[in-house]
Design a protein around this motif. Structure first.
Motif, mmCIF file in Angstrom:
data_model
loop_
_atom_site.group_PDB
_atom_site.id
_atom_site.type_symbol
_atom_site.label_atom_id
_atom_site.label_comp_id
_atom_site.label_asym_id
_atom_site.label_seq_id
_atom_site.Cartn_x
_atom_site.Cartn_y
_atom_site.Cartn_z
ATOM 1 N N UNK A 47 0.825 -1.205 0.000
ATOM 2 C CA UNK A 47 0.000 0.000 0.000
ATOM 3 C C UNK A 47 0.857 1.252 0.000
ATOM 4 N N UNK A 48 2.014 1.180 0.650
ATOM 5 C CA UNK A 48 2.929 2.319 0.652
ATOM 6 C C UNK A 48 3.331 2.672 -0.779
ATOM 7 N N UNK A 49 3.642 1.648 -1.580
ATOM 8 C CA UNK A 49 4.048 1.895 -2.968
ATOM 9 C C UNK A 49 2.924 2.532 -3.780
ATOM 10 N N UNK A 50 1.712 1.981 -3.643
ATOM 11 C CA UNK A 50 0.612 2.532 -4.436
ATOM 12 C C UNK A 50 0.238 3.928 -3.941
ATOM 13 N N UNK A 51 0.432 4.204 -2.650
ATOM 14 C CA UNK A 51 0.171 5.553 -2.134
ATOM 15 C C UNK A 51 1.120 6.568 -2.744
ATOM 16 N N UNK A 52 2.374 6.184 -2.860
ATOM 17 C CA UNK A 52 3.342 7.094 -3.453
ATOM 18 C C UNK A 52 3.003 7.377 -4.921
ATOM 19 N N UNK A 53 2.427 6.367 -5.600
ATOM 20 C CA UNK A 53 1.974 6.578 -6.974
ATOM 21 C C UNK A 53 0.879 7.642 -7.024
ATOM 22 N N UNK A 54 -0.063 7.552 -6.087
ATOM 23 C CA UNK A 54 -1.142 8.550 -6.025
ATOM 24 C C UNK A 54 -0.588 9.921 -5.677
ATOM 25 N N UNK A 55 0.288 9.977 -4.655
ATOM 26 C CA UNK A 55 0.834 11.261 -4.211
ATOM 27 C C UNK A 55 1.632 11.942 -5.326
ATOM 28 N N UNK A 56 2.269 11.130 -6.177
ATOM 29 C CA UNK A 56 3.048 11.690 -7.281
ATOM 30 C C UNK A 56 2.165 12.127 -8.443
ATOM 31 N N UNK A 57 0.929 11.610 -8.474
ATOM 32 C CA UNK A 57 0.040 11.882 -9.607
ATOM 33 C C UNK A 57 -0.899 13.052 -9.371
ATOM 34 N N UNK A 58 -1.218 13.348 -8.107
ATOM 35 C CA UNK A 58 -2.179 14.406 -7.821
ATOM 36 C C UNK A 58 -1.973 14.955 -6.419
ATOM 37 N N UNK A 59 -2.516 16.148 -6.175
ATOM 38 C CA UNK A 59 -2.494 16.701 -4.827
ATOM 39 C C UNK A 59 -3.568 16.008 -3.993
ATOM 40 N N UNK A 60 -3.215 15.634 -2.777
ATOM 41 C CA UNK A 60 -4.159 14.982 -1.881
ATOM 42 C C UNK A 60 -4.209 15.765 -0.576
ATOM 43 N N UNK A 61 -5.286 15.608 0.188
ATOM 44 C CA UNK A 61 -5.401 16.335 1.461
ATOM 45 C C UNK A 61 -4.244 16.011 2.412
ATOM 46 N N UNK A 62 -3.937 16.958 3.276
ATOM 47 C CA UNK A 62 -2.843 16.778 4.221
ATOM 48 C C UNK A 62 -3.043 15.602 5.148
ATOM 49 N N UNK A 63 -4.313 15.367 5.593
ATOM 50 C CA UNK A 63 -4.569 14.257 6.511
ATOM 51 C C UNK A 63 -4.254 12.921 5.858
ATOM 52 N N UNK A 64 -4.479 12.830 4.524
ATOM 53 C CA UNK A 64 -4.195 11.576 3.837
ATOM 54 C C UNK A 64 -2.688 11.355 3.726
ATOM 55 N N UNK A 65 -1.949 12.433 3.477
ATOM 56 C CA UNK A 65 -0.495 12.311 3.430
ATOM 57 C C UNK A 65 0.053 11.902 4.794
ATOM 58 N N UNK A 66 -0.513 12.472 5.857
ATOM 59 C CA UNK A 66 -0.053 12.122 7.213
ATOM 60 C C UNK A 66 -0.344 10.659 7.523
ATOM 61 N N UNK A 67 -1.543 10.210 7.145
ATOM 62 C CA UNK A 67 -1.893 8.803 7.377
ATOM 63 C C UNK A 67 -0.992 7.876 6.568
ATOM 64 N N UNK A 68 -0.724 8.269 5.327
ATOM 65 C CA UNK A 68 0.160 7.471 4.490
ATOM 66 C C UNK A 68 1.566 7.399 5.052
ATOM 67 N N UNK A 69 2.038 8.510 5.597
ATOM 68 C CA UNK A 69 3.361 8.525 6.213
ATOM 69 C C UNK A 69 3.405 7.593 7.419
ATOM 70 N N UNK A 70 2.329 7.569 8.204
ATOM 71 C CA UNK A 70 2.271 6.683 9.375
ATOM 72 C C UNK A 70 2.354 5.223 8.956
ATOM 73 N N UNK A 71 1.603 4.852 7.914
ATOM 74 C CA UNK A 71 1.638 3.480 7.411
ATOM 75 C C UNK A 71 3.034 3.138 6.906
ATOM 76 N N UNK A 72 3.671 4.097 6.217
ATOM 77 C CA UNK A 72 5.018 3.878 5.692
ATOM 78 C C UNK A 72 5.998 3.599 6.810
ATOM 79 N N UNK A 73 5.939 4.409 7.866
ATOM 80 C CA UNK A 73 6.853 4.240 8.989
ATOM 81 C C UNK A 73 6.641 2.887 9.662
ATOM 82 N N UNK A 74 5.372 2.525 9.872
ATOM 83 C CA UNK A 74 5.069 1.243 10.526
ATOM 84 C C UNK A 74 5.600 0.074 9.692
ATOM 85 N N UNK A 75 5.380 0.130 8.364
ATOM 86 C CA UNK A 75 5.842 -0.947 7.490
ATOM 87 C C UNK A 75 7.360 -1.027 7.470
ATOM 88 N N UNK A 76 8.029 0.138 7.420
ATOM 89 C CA UNK A 76 9.494 0.163 7.385
ATOM 90 C C UNK A 76 10.096 -0.358 8.690
#
Length: 322
Positions: A136-165
């Motif tokens: 999911x981290x990989x596909x999130x980065x695809x979305x983030x690179x393709x369009x602007x998303x709300x800040x809360x979604x970026x924060x949630x995505x960052x949390x998932x990334x950190x947990x997975x890493x």
């Protein structure tokens, strides 16, 4: 005076919270939406694309089962039929029973059918979830690179990334070293992580996780086409990321309320009409839940398992292995 134990009290409070939160999210999702508009939208849905979505959902279950079988390989080479049956039972349990017991039920089912210990199988399920998060981290980065998303979604995505890493390296160290072997519970649990010791098997499981995300995105695309929507290529991924983050919160069975609110919110962000978005999300939830639930009930009845024994037997197995 009766006193509830702390785990029981916590579980009860979480179930109450889940009901309250689900009802509140349903109200937020559907306030101001006319039922007649939802019905009219449903009547205009393309049967062709809806059929493709249904077939895609069954294919999704097959690939999830194949990935689980691959992760289970170092523990035991299990029957694909038994594993597919256990997966369906797990999906049905998640959709019908409270407290998100689907994972527990599918672990119990495969342990009974394959005479396996509960802890190693539970370890494979935990690793499967971590791999899903990493994908999911990989596909999130695809979305983030393709369009602007709300800040809360970026924060949630960052949390998932950190947990997975953090989790993936920890599980790898546990699988590759004697870490945790002083404790019988961890020693048995880490048997479910052994696929991490094989680079080829680990990469295969991770690629299957990515493929599963792609299949799910394709299913969403079929729903969009069924409603005559033309949305950007990243739209299905954004929908799935938002929904997967939302359904982690306590809720009614099948994530009722959380899924509807998250799905409608993501479609509104993409510019979809509110009534149409509500109709699409309701149909999506039904198609993704109802067929696998029916198949899961059939698999459960065929297995000879008894629902009243699931929790009791599972706890006894875990205690015996620990």
């Amino acid at each position: 005076m009766l006193h509830m134990s702390k785990p029981l009290r916590t579980g009860t409070l979480l179930r109450i919270l889940g009901v309250v939160l689900s009802v509140f999210l349903l109200w937020l999702a559907f306030r101001g939406i006319a039922p007649g508009e939802i019905l009219r939208s449903l009547l205009r849905v393309s049967p062709f694309y809806l059929t493709l979505a249904l077939m895609g959902n069954l294919l999704l279950v097959v690939f999830k089962t194949l990935k689980w079988r691959l992760i289970l390989g170092p523990v035991k080479r299990v029957s694909l039929f038994n594993l597919f049956s256990a997966s369906l039972i797990g999906f049905a349990s998640s959709n019908l029973l409270p407290a998100k017991v689907g994972e527990l039920t599918k672990v119990y089912a495969v342990c009974k059918s394959e005479s396996l210990g509960a802890l190693p199988v539970l370890g494979t399920v935990a690793l499967d979830r971590v791999l899903e998060g990493a994908a999911m981290v990989l596909v999130m980065f695809f979305v983030f690179a393709s369009t602007d998303v709300p800040g809360w979604l970026k924060s949630s995505g960052l949390s998932v990334s950190v947990i997975s890493l953090i989790l993936l390296p920890v599980l790898y160290v546990m699988a590759s070293t004697r870490l945790g072997e002083r404790f019988s519970f961890l020693a048995r649990l880490k048997q479910g992580f052994m696929i991490l010791r094989s680079p080829a098997s680990f990469v295969s499981a991770f690629l299957l996780s990515i493929l599963i995300w792609c299949i799910h995105a394709l299913i969403l695309q079929f729903f969009f086409l069924a409603y005559g929507l033309t949305l950007p290529v990243w739209a299905p991924i954004l929908f799935l990321v938002v929904v997967n983050l939302a359904i982690a919160v306590p809720s009614l069975p099948s994530a009722v309320g959380a899924l509807e609110y998250a799905g409608i919110t993501s479609l509104l962000y993409m510019g979809v009409d509110r009534d149409l978005a509500a109709s699409l999300v309701l149909l999506y939830h039904f198609v993704m839940s109802f067929p696998v639930t029916v198949l899961g009930i059939v698999a459960f009845l065929h297995s000879g398992l008894r629902l009243t024994d699931v929790t009791k037997d599972y706890v006894q197995k875990v205690r015996g292995e620990a």
